[in-house]
Design a protein around this motif. Structure first.
Motif, PDB file in Angstrom:
ATOM      1  N   SER A 169     164.937  24.231  21.585  1.00 41.21           N
ATOM      2  CA  SER A 169     164.313  24.788  20.383  1.00 41.21           C
ATOM      3  C   SER A 169     162.896  25.265  20.659  1.00 41.21           C
ATOM      4  CB  SER A 169     164.307  23.738  19.257  1.00 41.21           C
ATOM      5  OG  SER A 169     163.580  22.586  19.647  1.00 41.21           O
ATOM      6  N   GLN A 170     162.146  24.524  21.493  1.00 37.57           N
ATOM      7  CA  GLN A 170     160.794  24.954  21.825  1.00 37.57           C
ATOM      8  C   GLN A 170     160.820  26.196  22.705  1.00 37.57           C
ATOM      9  OE1 GLN A 170     157.796  23.662  20.679  1.00 37.57           O
ATOM     10  NE2 GLN A 170     159.151  22.561  19.292  1.00 37.57           N
ATOM     11  N   GLY A 171     161.769  26.248  23.640  1.00 33.70           N
ATOM     12  CA  GLY A 171     161.913  27.451  24.457  1.00 33.70           C
ATOM     13  C   GLY A 171     162.277  28.662  23.623  1.00 33.70           C
ATOM     14  N   GLN A 172     163.162  28.474  22.658  1.00 34.53           N
ATOM     15  CA  GLN A 172     163.547  29.580  21.780  1.00 34.53           C
ATOM     16  C   GLN A 172     162.367  30.058  20.947  1.00 34.53           C
ATOM     17  OE1 GLN A 172     166.613  28.619  18.934  1.00 34.53           O
ATOM     18  NE2 GLN A 172     167.063  30.764  18.494  1.00 34.53           N
ATOM     19  N   LEU A 173     161.579  29.102  20.425  1.00 33.13           N
ATOM     20  CA  LEU A 173     160.404  29.488  19.643  1.00 33.13           C
ATOM     21  C   LEU A 173     159.417  30.261  20.497  1.00 33.13           C
ATOM     22  CD1 LEU A 173     158.638  29.353  17.099  1.00 33.13           C
ATOM     23  CD2 LEU A 173     157.823  27.121  17.887  1.00 33.13           C
ATOM     24  N   LEU A 174     159.153  29.782  21.721  1.00 28.47           N
ATOM     25  CA  LEU A 174     158.217  30.480  22.607  1.00 28.47           C
ATOM     26  C   LEU A 174     158.738  31.866  22.962  1.00 28.47           C
ATOM     27  CD1 LEU A 174     155.693  30.524  24.361  1.00 28.47           C
ATOM     28  CD2 LEU A 174     156.976  29.290  26.131  1.00 28.47           C
ATOM     29  N   ALA A 175     160.026  31.975  23.274  1.00 27.09           N
ATOM     30  CA  ALA A 175     160.608  33.273  23.617  1.00 27.09           C
ATOM     31  C   ALA A 175     160.518  34.249  22.449  1.00 27.09           C
ATOM     32  CB  ALA A 175     162.059  33.092  24.056  1.00 27.09           C
ATOM     33  N   THR A 176     160.786  33.768  21.255  1.00 22.55           N
ATOM     34  CA  THR A 176     160.719  34.623  20.065  1.00 22.55           C
ATOM     35  C   THR A 176     159.309  35.157  19.866  1.00 22.55           C
ATOM     36  OG1 THR A 176     162.518  33.380  19.023  1.00 22.55           O
ATOM     37  CG2 THR A 176     161.085  34.680  17.574  1.00 22.55           C
ATOM     38  N   LYS A 177     158.312  34.295  20.006  1.00 27.78           N
ATOM     39  CA  LYS A 177     156.918  34.711  19.819  1.00 27.78           C
ATOM     40  C   LYS A 177     156.481  35.685  20.911  1.00 27.78           C
ATOM     41  CE  LYS A 177     156.321  32.144  16.180  1.00 27.78           C
ATOM     42  NZ  LYS A 177     156.246  32.772  14.840  1.00 27.78           N
ATOM     43  N   LEU A 178     156.933  35.459  22.149  1.00 25.17           N
ATOM     44  CA  LEU A 178     156.540  36.345  23.243  1.00 25.17           C
ATOM     45  C   LEU A 178     157.173  37.725  23.104  1.00 25.17           C
ATOM     46  CD1 LEU A 178     156.692  33.790  26.169  1.00 25.17           C
ATOM     47  CD2 LEU A 178     154.660  35.027  25.419  1.00 25.17           C
ATOM     48  N   ALA A 179     158.457  37.786  22.754  1.00 24.27           N
ATOM     49  CA  ALA A 179     159.093  39.091  22.559  1.00 24.27           C
ATOM     50  C   ALA A 179     158.408  39.867  21.441  1.00 24.27           C
ATOM     51  CB  ALA A 179     160.580  38.900  22.252  1.00 24.27           C
ATOM     52  N   SER A 180     158.053  39.166  20.367  1.00 22.66           N
ATOM     53  CA  SER A 180     157.362  39.814  19.260  1.00 22.66           C
ATOM     54  C   SER A 180     155.965  40.269  19.666  1.00 22.66           C
ATOM     55  CB  SER A 180     157.281  38.848  18.074  1.00 22.66           C
ATOM     56  OG  SER A 180     156.554  39.408  17.006  1.00 22.66           O
ATOM     57  N   GLY A 181     155.244  39.426  20.425  1.00 21.59           N
ATOM     58  CA  GLY A 181     153.891  39.785  20.836  1.00 21.59           C
ATOM     59  C   GLY A 181     153.864  40.982  21.751  1.00 21.59           C
ATOM     60  N   GLY A 409     157.511  11.492  15.651  1.00 25.16           N
ATOM     61  CA  GLY A 409     158.891  11.080  15.845  1.00 25.16           C
ATOM     62  C   GLY A 409     159.404  11.542  17.189  1.00 25.16           C
ATOM     63  N   GLY A 410     160.289  10.760  17.778  1.00 21.49           N
ATOM     64  CA  GLY A 410     160.794  11.100  19.104  1.00 21.49           C
ATOM     65  C   GLY A 410     159.675  11.067  20.122  1.00 21.49           C
ATOM     66  N   THR A 411     159.551  12.144  20.887  1.00 21.32           N
ATOM     67  CA  THR A 411     158.477  12.237  21.883  1.00 21.32           C
ATOM     68  C   THR A 411     157.414  13.252  21.472  1.00 21.32           C
ATOM     69  OG1 THR A 411     159.758  13.862  23.151  1.00 21.32           O
ATOM     70  CG2 THR A 411     159.994  11.551  23.771  1.00 21.32           C
ATOM     71  N   GLN A 412     157.372  13.608  20.177  1.00 27.30           N
ATOM     72  CA  GLN A 412     156.335  14.523  19.706  1.00 27.30           C
ATOM     73  C   GLN A 412     155.091  13.719  19.321  1.00 27.30           C
ATOM     74  OE1 GLN A 412     157.409  18.121  17.325  1.00 27.30           O
ATOM     75  NE2 GLN A 412     159.254  16.952  16.898  1.00 27.30           N
ATOM     76  N   THR A 413     153.992  13.999  19.986  1.00 30.25           N
ATOM     77  CA  THR A 413     152.767  13.234  19.778  1.00 30.25           C
ATOM     78  C   THR A 413     151.575  14.168  19.662  1.00 30.25           C
ATOM     79  OG1 THR A 413     153.649  11.341  21.009  1.00 30.25           O
ATOM     80  CG2 THR A 413     151.266  11.462  20.761  1.00 30.25           C
ATOM     81  N   GLY A 414     150.677  13.855  18.726  1.00 31.17           N
ATOM     82  CA  GLY A 414     149.437  14.597  18.563  1.00 31.17           C
ATOM     83  C   GLY A 414     148.239  13.663  18.622  1.00 31.17           C
ATOM     84  N   VAL A 415     147.107  14.216  18.985  1.00 31.56           N
ATOM     85  CA  VAL A 415     145.857  13.458  19.026  1.00 31.56           C
ATOM     86  C   VAL A 415     144.853  14.130  18.102  1.00 31.56           C
ATOM     87  CG1 VAL A 415     143.907  12.749  20.443  1.00 31.56           C
ATOM     88  CG2 VAL A 415     146.217  12.577  21.351  1.00 31.56           C
ATOM     89  N   PHE A 416     144.213  13.317  17.244  1.00 33.24           N
ATOM     90  CA  PHE A 416     143.222  13.812  16.296  1.00 33.24           C
ATOM     91  C   PHE A 416     141.901  13.076  16.500  1.00 33.24           C
ATOM     92  CE2 PHE A 416     147.375  14.460  14.458  1.00 33.24           C
ATOM     93  CZ  PHE A 416     147.302  15.735  13.925  1.00 33.24           C
ATOM     94  N   VAL A 417     140.802  13.798  16.366  1.00 29.84           N
ATOM     95  CA  VAL A 417     139.468  13.200  16.438  1.00 29.84           C
ATOM     96  C   VAL A 417     138.809  13.326  15.071  1.00 29.84           C
ATOM     97  CG1 VAL A 417     137.151  13.400  17.413  1.00 29.84           C
ATOM     98  CG2 VAL A 417     139.137  13.558  18.899  1.00 29.84           C
ATOM     99  N   PHE A 418     138.281  12.197  14.578  1.00 27.03           N
ATOM    100  CA  PHE A 418     137.542  12.152  13.311  1.00 27.03           C
ATOM    101  C   PHE A 418     136.055  12.043  13.640  1.00 27.03           C
ATOM    102  CE2 PHE A 418     141.739  10.665  12.369  1.00 27.03           C
ATOM    103  CZ  PHE A 418     142.003  10.995  11.048  1.00 27.03           C
ATOM    104  N   GLU A 419     135.292  13.075  13.314  1.00 26.48           N
ATOM    105  CA  GLU A 419     133.847  13.058  13.523  1.00 26.48           C
ATOM    106  C   GLU A 419     133.144  12.732  12.208  1.00 26.48           C
ATOM    107  OE1 GLU A 419     133.119  16.247  17.051  1.00 26.48           O
ATOM    108  OE2 GLU A 419     133.864  17.072  15.175  1.00 26.48           O
ATOM    109  N   TYR A 434     148.479  18.139  21.703  1.00 27.95           N
ATOM    110  CA  TYR A 434     149.849  18.011  21.188  1.00 27.95           C
ATOM    111  C   TYR A 434     150.816  18.122  22.356  1.00 27.95           C
ATOM    112  CZ  TYR A 434     154.369  19.123  19.230  1.00 27.95           C
ATOM    113  OH  TYR A 434     155.718  19.125  18.947  1.00 27.95           O
ATOM    114  N   SER A 435     151.840  17.272  22.363  1.00 23.08           N
ATOM    115  CA  SER A 435     152.880  17.372  23.375  1.00 23.08           C
ATOM    116  C   SER A 435     154.223  17.015  22.757  1.00 23.08           C
ATOM    117  CB  SER A 435     152.600  16.423  24.544  1.00 23.08           C
ATOM    118  OG  SER A 435     153.700  16.433  25.455  1.00 23.08           O
ATOM    119  N   PRO A 436     155.247  17.804  23.049  1.00 22.91           N
ATOM    120  CA  PRO A 436     156.596  17.431  22.607  1.00 22.91           C
ATOM    121  C   PRO A 436     157.271  16.450  23.565  1.00 22.91           C
ATOM    122  CG  PRO A 436     156.660  19.570  23.668  1.00 22.91           C
ATOM    123  CD  PRO A 436     155.220  19.150  23.652  1.00 22.91           C
ATOM    124  N   TYR A 437     156.559  16.022  24.625  1.00 19.97           N
ATOM    125  CA  TYR A 437     157.180  15.190  25.653  1.00 19.97           C
ATOM    126  C   TYR A 437     156.419  13.884  25.884  1.00 19.97           C
ATOM    127  CZ  TYR A 437     159.426  19.642  26.644  1.00 19.97           C
ATOM    128  OH  TYR A 437     160.115  20.816  26.527  1.00 19.97           O
TER     129      TYR A 437
END
Length: 456
Positions: A169-181, A409-419, A434-437
């Motif tokens: 799904s991530q590969g498909q999203l990236l491919a879709t955005k690149l073809a459009s760009g 959820g799963g292996t999707q993880t984000g990091v946030f900084v609060f200043e 952000y990483s999906p892995y």
């Protein structure tokens, strides 16, 4: 080592036809050793502050002994691919990305490998493709992009397209955005994204896409892709596609609307180590459950003259106590830090109000007690169970910030900084990674300070 090699003939894609089954025992052919140094990671000054960037692996298709497609007007695909890739690298660096390249000159990538006698191995399709895969995998790149140009026996075939592997799904999203760009900046037909089992898509460990910028068999597109302007436009389209991918792939930070009225005495803490009175010695804050929803904060301050091996004694002082029934320790995650830069450690607690509603409460140290807690951040979309916290002075301003590791959820993880804001509340969180892995459940956080800045 025996490999099963399949060939795939596509009417609109003749520039890459090898499909190779996974080798039975590893990625490098027996008898081959990698002789060159690890691939260079190109980065700008802004990205040296820590991995708040995205690392993009760029593979200029073909090269060296493999010219790729030979188009109209003597267009050589490998040369166009390299020119576009180098421009993509420059544009990405200017935007704060980091880049690793499979090649930066007209060479075979598997020239980095030699047999046991020191002889270079060239012209073996699987080894050449695997060498490109190795560059991306060894660098732990976030995405992989193989840049190609198209060819067809139909002289009227035109447009940009992109390929991804299988049901990624991530590969498909990236491919879709690149073809459009690419089609957007070149003003060409968008042929869209399609699934393909190309070797470089199959064996890379991250979302991977192979782009086809245009057809060298089409008279108009060949002239465009041979020109400096056309190559710059294709490069800009690729960068636009990468930006668009990350804008959609990285989940937005939780919202922060107007907070509700706080309880009579907001929730509890756990136990933390800190310097609460700025005397240069570490103290400990312990939060004691009196039962019935009532708890208090006790500070154990260090003092000299003890009989223990360290020569220290600890003096226990009550610093704060909740109102009855308003202090549920099971709903609290705590972290200490000097959040206002006065040299005294404070405490922040993330309190779970149920569902996805969470509030940060701040206990400021006066040097002799904790002031009544103040609400410094509220969100109805922040899941307490999905959060791990650590503090540190990550921007070097003398005040600690909060570092939140958040799982989607799963292996999707984000990091946030609060200043910090000037009034002592926390700013809207800024997503820095952000990483999906990345498996949140397997992660423990540690903050250390080096040269005036904290790192995690």
């Amino acid at each position: 080592m025996k490999k099963r090699i399949h060939s795939l003939l596509l009417s609109s894609l003749l520039t890459l036809t090898l499909l190779v089954a996974r080798p039975a025992s590893g990625y490098i052919k027996p008898g081959l050793t990698e002789t060159a140094s690890p691939p260079t990671v190109y980065k700008n000054a802004a990205s040296n502050l820590g991995r708040t960037y995205k690392l993009v692996a760029i593979d200029p298709g073909h090269g060296g002994t493999d010219p790729g497609a030979i188009g109209l007007y003597s267009a050589v695909e490998k040369d166009i691919n390299l020119n576009v890739a180098l421009r993509v690298r420059s544009l990405l660096l200017a935007k704060g990305y980091q880049v690793v390249m499979t090649r930066t000159t007209d060479t075979d990538v598997n020239a980095r490998f030699a047999d046991v006698n020191g002889n270079g191995i060239r012209g073996e399709g699987a080894d050449e493709l695997q060498a490109r895969v190795n560059v991306a995998n060894n660098a732990n790149a976030d995405i992989f992009l193989s840049i190609h140009q198209n060819w067809s026996s139909n002289p009227y075939a035109s447009g940009a397209e992109a390929f991804y592997y299988g049901n990624s799904s991530q590969g498909q999203l990236l491919a879709t955005k690149l073809a459009s760009g690419i089609s957007g900046t070149l003003g060409s037909y968008n042929r869209g994204a399609a699934s393909a089992n190309f070797y470089v898509l199959l064996y890379t460990n991250m979302p991977a896409v192979l782009t086809e910028g245009g057809f060298l068999s089409n008279a108009i597109e060949a002239l465009t892709l041979l020109s400096d302007q056309g190559q710059r436009q294709e490069a800009q389209g690729i960068v636009d596609g990468i930006d668009a991918y990350y804008a959609q792939a990285s989940p937005p930070p939780p919202a922060s609307p107007t907070p509700p009225s706080p309880p009579v005495s907001p929730a509890p803490l756990a136990s933390v180590t800190n310097d609460v009175n700025a005397d240069g010695k570490s103290d400990a804050t312990a939060f004691y459950d009196y039962g019935g929803g009532t708890a208090g904060a006790w500070v154990f301050k260090t003092a000299g003259g003890g009989a223990n091996p360290l020569g220290l004694t600890f003096v226990a002082e009550p610093w704060w106590k909740s109102a009855p029934g308003n202090f549920d320790l099971s709903k609290v995650k705590t972290v200490s830090g000097d959040f206002n830069g006065d040299g005294k450690s404070d405490v922040v607690a993330l309190y779970n109000y149920g569902g996805a509603t969470s509030i940060f409460w701040l206990w400021r140290s006066t040097g002799s007690s904790y002031a009544e807690p103040a609400q410094v951040f509220y969100s109805p979309n922040w899941n307490w169970n999905n959060t791990k916290l650590v503090s540190g002075d990550f921007n070097g301003d003398g005040k600690d910030e909060l570092f939140a590791f958040y799982t989607y959820g799963g292996t999707q993880t984000g990091v946030f900084v609060f200043e910090q804001n000037a009034d002592g509340t926390f700013k809207y969180p800024r997503q820095v990674f952000y990483s999906p892995y990345w498996d949140w459940a397997r992660t423990r956080l540690l903050s250390v300070k080096d040269s005036g800045r904290s790192k995690v």
